[in-house]
Design an enzyme around this catalytic site. Structure first.
Site, PDB file in Angstrom:
ATOM      1  N   GLY A  81     -70.440   3.183   7.524  1.00  0.00           N
ATOM      2  CA  GLY A  81     -71.201   3.119   8.765  1.00  0.00           C
ATOM      3  C   GLY A  81     -72.495   2.329   8.688  1.00  0.00           C
ATOM      4  O   GLY A  81     -73.396   2.537   9.488  1.00  0.00           O
ATOM      5  N   LYS A  82     -72.587   1.395   7.745  1.00  0.00           N
ATOM      6  CA  LYS A  82     -73.820   0.608   7.630  1.00  0.00           C
ATOM      7  C   LYS A  82     -74.023  -0.247   8.884  1.00  0.00           C
ATOM      8  O   LYS A  82     -75.101  -0.264   9.462  1.00  0.00           O
ATOM      9  CB  LYS A  82     -73.762  -0.292   6.389  1.00  0.00           C
ATOM     10  CG  LYS A  82     -73.645   0.506   5.102  1.00  0.00           C
ATOM     11  CD  LYS A  82     -73.673  -0.380   3.871  1.00  0.00           C
ATOM     12  CE  LYS A  82     -72.409  -1.211   3.715  1.00  0.00           C
ATOM     13  NZ  LYS A  82     -71.208  -0.383   3.444  1.00  0.00           N
ATOM     14  N   GLU A 303     -72.318  18.779 -12.942  1.00  0.00           N
ATOM     15  CA  GLU A 303     -73.525  18.653 -12.115  1.00  0.00           C
ATOM     16  C   GLU A 303     -74.305  19.956 -12.075  1.00  0.00           C
ATOM     17  O   GLU A 303     -75.530  19.965 -12.076  1.00  0.00           O
ATOM     18  CB  GLU A 303     -73.166  18.213 -10.699  1.00  0.00           C
ATOM     19  CG  GLU A 303     -72.574  16.804 -10.601  1.00  0.00           C
ATOM     20  CD  GLU A 303     -73.444  15.741 -11.235  1.00  0.00           C
ATOM     21  OE1 GLU A 303     -74.679  15.812 -11.087  1.00  0.00           O
ATOM     22  OE2 GLU A 303     -72.898  14.843 -11.897  1.00  0.00           O
TER      23      GLU A 303
END
Ligand SMILES: Nc1ncnc2c1ncn2[C@@H]1O[C@H](COP(=O)(O)OP(=O)(O)OP(=O)(O)O)[C@@H](O)[C@H]1O
Ligand SMILES: [Zn+2]
Length: 505
Positions: A81-82, A303
């Site tokens: 979506g740039k 993580e």
């Protein structure tokens, strides 16, 4: 000379063939896009809001003597979506949007690239305040002198890049033109592009997490005739599509409707979406973008190890956000912490940062009982940090108060020293990392349950923020060090513009 497009024997295109110059400047004011049309990248919207402000109230900033920031890079994988966000920035500010794709330049003849750039900027200045968007800027913005072996048109590309630099500098302080550019590879861009006054801001747009995907589905489900409530679908579909970008989701919705149509249905049902997802996953698998369940689990525990280590190590900078969503760059998990090279760091801080960086590997070992290749990047960082501690900062008693300047790669020292000293440095580095790892493993063992809990929560939510961490780990037992990201976060930076905050949605 390369750069004489089409005259190097490929496809027999002659030098006078003006064929494929499909270059166009798109000025798309007709179909306006707003922030509400871009779902699931609230942080990016928040950051780009700055530009909306400038474009809406240029006078206000000028009176204050502020220079309007010239440009920003929108960094993220394809389909996130740039372009859409850049358009929405124009829509939201009510200014014209001119766009062009970097790859359009690759086909044109010598001299055409630079003159296209010139006319693009001219047009933008004429309708200022305005926004220029350059998609795939890496096509023209690659570092000069880093031409790929097989690419032609190097000279032309360089001229085009130079012209772009000239235009961005040539604005002076008066033109209210903002230049946004999209790329997936900020690392290969020419440094000159990233200098102050050019693309000096980077806004990253990640692949959406489960919440983001749900919001994007909501947008695209609006246009589809469904056999149930949209929310019934959006929740389930978001859960079924980890790793999908906004473009993939738009695709799923359209594909589902096509499948329903083909089977003569009046409404689109879950089974149609299932088939559509299968089809699109097939495509993603080919592009190697699907993360298996097992991988997800390893990444989540890894993580989580960083999170927990950072939380309980006094001088580490705890994570503000952690995610298991793959990033376009190939890294699986992502932990947001920014070691600041310029900051003065104490020995204690460096040690704690080292341990925190080892937290991922330690969690894999302690909780999963096996280790993966996922820690490579961490180990690289740790190795550099350890070398620096021993041979640059003089933290090792045995090596003493000597500092050998680091080479660019961070591993070895450029000043000559005896083999004996070299061996000593190696031994000390190994010893430092070994001790740090032991300490980390011990810490992870002490907090084993919490590591598991964070990991499971990550698998469920994909992205965790500070609040989620507090809910599992309790308030962090140490006060945040002053001036760190964490400190700034805890004391909050509040955006003054409430009204526009809300329209981010
Ligand atoms: N966050 C989003 N919200 C809504 N729609 C989205 C979003 N992201 C992508 N899309 C849809 O996917 C399409 C493609 O997105 P867009 O062209 O903006 O991606 P991009 O990041 O610029 O990709 P590329 O680098 O390939 O140009 C958009 O037109 C839109 O339909
Ligand atoms: Zn890691």
């Amino acid at each position: 000379k390369p750069g004489v497009g089409g005259f190097n024997g490929n496809g027999g295109r002659g030098i006078f063939d003006t064929g494929k110059t499909h270059f166009k400047v798109r000025n798309e004011m007709d179909k306006k896009i707003y922030f509400k049309d871009v779902a699931g990248c609230d942080e990016a919207k928040q950051e780009i809001m700055e530009f909306v402000h400038f474009l809406k109230y240029p006078q206000k900033y000028k009176e204050l003597g502020a220079k309007i920031p010239r440009g920003a890079l929108l960094v993220g994988p394809p389909g996130t979506g740039k372009t859409l966000l850049a358009k929405a920035t124009a829509g939201q500010s009510g200014v014209p949007f001119l766009s062009i794709s970097g790859s359009d330049f690759m086909e044109v003849f010598t001299g055409v690239g630079p003159s296209r750039v010139r006319s693009l900027f001219q047009e933008a200045r004429q309708c200022a305040p305005s926004i220029i968007f350059i998609d795939e800027i890496d096509a023209i913005g690659r570092a000069r002198g880093r031409e790929g072996m097989f690419s032609s048109g190097g000279g032309e590309r360089e001229n085009t890049l130079n012209q772009l630099l000239v235009e961005m500098d040539g604005f002076g302080t008066t033109a209210d033109v903002v230049v946004l550019a999209g790329t997936n590879r900020p690392d290969i861009l020419d440094d000159a592009l990233l200098r102050p006054g050019r693309f000096d801001r980077q806004i990253s747009i990640d692949i959406p997490d489960i919440n983001g995907r749900e919001q994007i589905f909501q947008i695209y489900l609006k246009n589809i005739k469904l056999d149930n409530e949209p929310s019934f679908f959006s929740q389930r579909l978001a859960a079924l599509t980890p790793g999908f970008t906004g473009a993939d989701i738009a695709n799923v919705c359209n594909e589902a409707a096509l499948i329903a149509g083909r089977s003569n249905q009046a409404v689109v049902k879950m089974e149609h979406f299932d088939s559509a997802i299968d089809r699109i996953i097939g495509g993603l698998e080919k592009r190697n973008k699907v993360v298996s369940k097992i991988e997800r689990r390893i990444v989540a525990y890894h993580e989580s190890g960083h999170v927990v280590a950072g939380w309980f190590l006094e001088y580490a900078e705890p994570l503000l956000k952690v995610t298991i969503i793959p990033r376009g760059t190939g890294a699986l998990g992502f932990s947001q912490y920014v070691p600041n090279d310029n900051r003065l760091m104490t020995k204690g801080q460096l040690l704690d940062m080292t341990c925190m960086t080892l937290g991922g590997r330690a969690a894999e070992q302690v909780l999963l009982g096996s280790i993966s290749t996922g820690a490579q990047d961490d180990l690289e960082k740790v190795t550099k940090m350890a070398y620096a501690q021993v041979a640059v900062y003089g933290f090792s008693d045995k090596v003493g108060l000597l500092s050998f300047p680091q080479r660019d790669d961070g591993y070895s020292m450029s000043k000559p020293y005896s083999n004996k000293t070299g061996n000593l440095i190696d031994t000390e580095v190994r010893e430092l990392v070994r001790t740090a790892y032991q300490r980390t493993v011990q810490l992870i063992e002490e907090h084993k349950e919490q590591v598991a809990e964070i990991a499971e929560l990550l698998l469920e939510k994909e992205t965790l923020h500070q609040e989620d961490m507090v809910s599992v780990l309790g308030e962090r037992p140490f006060k945040p060090a002053e001036g760190t990201n964490y400190d700034r976060y805890m004391h909050g930076f509040v955006d003054e513009d409430e009204e526009e905050q809300q329209s981010v949605g």
